[in-house]
Scaffold this motif. Structure first.
Motif, PDB file in Angstrom:
ATOM      1  N   PRO A 103      39.423   7.958  59.166  1.00 47.55           N
ATOM      2  CA  PRO A 103      39.392   7.014  58.038  1.00 47.55           C
ATOM      3  C   PRO A 103      40.730   6.911  57.308  1.00 47.55           C
ATOM      4  N   GLY A 104      41.415   8.051  57.132  1.00 46.66           N
ATOM      5  CA  GLY A 104      42.710   8.024  56.452  1.00 46.66           C
ATOM      6  C   GLY A 104      43.752   7.236  57.215  1.00 46.66           C
ATOM      7  N   GLU A 105      43.678   7.275  58.549  1.00 47.14           N
ATOM      8  CA  GLU A 105      44.616   6.514  59.383  1.00 47.14           C
ATOM      9  C   GLU A 105      44.321   5.026  59.305  1.00 47.14           C
ATOM     10  N   ALA A 106      43.037   4.669  59.330  1.00 48.84           N
ATOM     11  CA  ALA A 106      42.662   3.252  59.259  1.00 48.84           C
ATOM     12  C   ALA A 106      43.055   2.654  57.918  1.00 48.84           C
ATOM     13  N   SER A 113      46.777  10.777  52.607  1.00 49.00           N
ATOM     14  CA  SER A 113      46.371  12.108  52.179  1.00 49.00           C
ATOM     15  C   SER A 113      46.111  11.992  50.689  1.00 49.00           C
ATOM     16  N   ASP A 114      44.829  11.892  50.330  1.00 53.02           N
ATOM     17  CA  ASP A 114      44.442  11.505  48.971  1.00 53.02           C
ATOM     18  C   ASP A 114      45.009  10.127  48.683  1.00 53.02           C
ATOM     19  N   THR A 115      45.912  10.008  47.721  1.00 56.84           N
ATOM     20  CA  THR A 115      46.463   8.689  47.370  1.00 56.84           C
ATOM     21  C   THR A 115      47.878   8.501  47.911  1.00 56.84           C
ATOM     22  N   VAL A 116      48.324   9.436  48.728  1.00 54.73           N
ATOM     23  CA  VAL A 116      49.695   9.393  49.240  1.00 54.73           C
ATOM     24  C   VAL A 116      49.688   9.088  50.732  1.00 54.73           C
ATOM     25  N   ILE A 117      50.541   8.143  51.149  1.00 53.20           N
ATOM     26  CA  ILE A 117      50.696   7.853  52.575  1.00 53.20           C
ATOM     27  C   ILE A 117      51.755   8.776  53.158  1.00 53.20           C
ATOM     28  N   ARG A 118      51.364   9.522  54.182  1.00 51.31           N
ATOM     29  CA  ARG A 118      52.309  10.398  54.869  1.00 51.31           C
ATOM     30  C   ARG A 118      52.726   9.737  56.178  1.00 51.31           C
ATOM     31  N   ASP A 119      54.013   9.707  56.443  1.00 50.66           N
ATOM     32  CA  ASP A 119      54.527   9.068  57.653  1.00 50.66           C
ATOM     33  C   ASP A 119      54.386   9.991  58.861  1.00 50.66           C
ATOM     34  N   ARG A 120      53.183  10.481  59.037  1.00 52.98           N
ATOM     35  CA  ARG A 120      52.856  11.307  60.200  1.00 52.98           C
ATOM     36  C   ARG A 120      51.349  11.370  60.288  1.00 52.98           C
TER      37      ARG A 120
END
Length: 428
Positions: free
Chosen positions: A255-258, A280-287
């Motif tokens: 779900p986080g990736e979508a 990751s929560d409200t932060v987009i991680r570039d990995r």
């Protein structure tokens, strides 16, 4: 001698030099402070304690006066940081230090409070947490802090150099007594082992890491939906929210990736999507999630092609693929979960059936049950390790069981036909 020894301090040094050469007592107990009433020094009654002869008051703090390797050292606490608040505690510590000196194991850093605090487990756990918070995912921060706080609560001011296997076992028993699930207990123990390893390799404060007991974890009871159930639950979801749920069911993305997918990640011409980041929560991680996880390229399912083609042709590359119809922004984790919970309730599905189960786990299970190779399933789900994919292989067990049940080595026994007895003439 009186001409040489000018004051009490010189006398102490002289006596310590004398007893050190004889291998006997290496320290003396002293009272800290003076009588609060008259201001005079306390008198020492050997083996009984200290007292003010005039006011009959006794001190509340003590220390050991030690002469060690040419230096005068004052010890105000034991190895745990406990102050010497009773004469008996001071006597016990005196005996302990004397034994260590005689056995060449005495280490003054374990008794100097300033030095001792540097080795307190709680102090070093704070440093460990500070270092790890720079690298772990935001969604994992709260859980990580909970684990570290649990370690601090149990070990507190224990000197990390004194932690042995028995201490680890006692900690494990404490976690079990709290009623944690096996997986949670294992996570806590693994985290504490990571901490001790960090002390050994990064700070070089430990020579060895104690052996950790094995934590038994019951296999997770995987939950998943059939294609028919997925169709049924999808029909219970508002039409505006269906695209992202449908995408999850058809592609098995997390779900986080979508939620983090953008127009730039879609190649309509090649009909593929490249998954490179995650929320990751409200932060987009570039990995992607997972140790050593690399970007994953997956084919677009034909049923999603029209939606994605329209979305990509009408928006800029940085636009999100899936938009929350209520806010006009990307789907927050809580919002997407709310969508799922409402649909789950309408369809009378179990309360413990997560969105993750109904989408990613379900796709993997369906593929395995259709005899799709584990390597193919691995590529679709973007697993970095085949061991992760193997967890889904158990889903085909029931199919195999049904097939094996048709084979037997036992001779089937059929019931004997009933014998019909004709009535005798006399019985009429």
């Amino acid at each position: 001698m009186q001409a040489v020894l000018k004051d009490n301090s010189d006398l102490i040094y002289h006596l310590f030099d004398k007893v050190e050469s004889e291998g006997k007592m290496k320290g003396s107990i002293r009272a800290k402070g003076k009588c609060p009433n008259c201001g005079k020094s306390f008198s020492h009654v050997k083996r009984l304690g200290f007292i003010c002869p005039e006011c009959k008051t006794t001190p509340s703090r003590f220390y050991l006066d030690i002469f060690w390797k040419g230096e005068r050292i004052r010890v105000f606490c034991d190895k745990t940081g406990q102050t010497l608040d009773t004469y008996q505690r001071a006597l016990n510590l005196q005996a302990t230090i004397q034994h260590e000196i005689e056995n060449f194991t005495f280490d003054i850093t374990k008794y100097s409070k300033a030095e001792l605090q540097k080795y307190w487990t709680s102090t070093l756990l704070d440093r460990f947490l500070e270092a790890k918070l720079k690298t772990i995912a935001p969604s994992y921060v709260r859980h990580y802090k909970n684990m570290v706080n649990s370690h601090k609560e149990f070990f507190n001011t224990t000197d990390v150099r004194e932690i042995k296997k028995i201490n680890i076992i006692n900690y494990l028993n404490t976690l079990n007594e709290k009623g944690f699930e096996g997986k949670t207990v294992k996570n806590y123990m693994d985290n504490f082992k990571t901490f001790l390893t960090w002390l050994k390799t990064d700070l070089e404060m430990l020579q060895i890491v104690p052996t950790f007991p094995t934590v038994e974890v019951k296999p997770y009871n995987w939950k998943w939906l059939s294609s028919e159930d997925q169709i049924r639950v999808l029909d219970l979801i508002d039409e505006a929210d269906q695209p992202i749920i449908k995408f999850l069911m058809l592609h098995g993305s997390r779900p986080g990736e979508a939620r983090a997918l953008k127009v730039k990640h879609v190649d309509i011409k090649r009909q593929v999507i490249t998954i490179t980041s995650t929320f990751s929560d409200t932060v987009i991680r570039d990995r992607r999630k997972g140790r050593g996880a690399k970007p994953s390229i997956i084919p677009i399912h034909p049923e999603m092609l029209d939606y994605l083609r329209e979305r990509c042709s009408n928006n800029l590359p940085e636009a999100f693929l899936f938009i929350n119809p209520r806010s006009g922004k990307y789907y927050a984790k809580t919002c997407l979960n709310d969508v799922w919970v409402k649909a789950r309730a309408k369809g009378n599905f179990p309360d413990n059936l997560r969105l993750y189960d109904a989408t990613r786990h379900s796709l993997a299970s369906q593929l395995v049950n259709q005899n799709i190779t584990l390597n193919t399933v691995k590529e679709i789900l973007g697993h970095s390790s085949g061991k992760t994919t193997e967890r889904y292989a158990h889903q085909s067990i029931e199919n195999l069981r049904a097939a094996l049940d048709k084979v037997t080595t036992e001779v089937k026994k059929f019931p004997s036909p009933k014998t019909v007895t004709k009535p005798s003439p006399d019985s009429k």
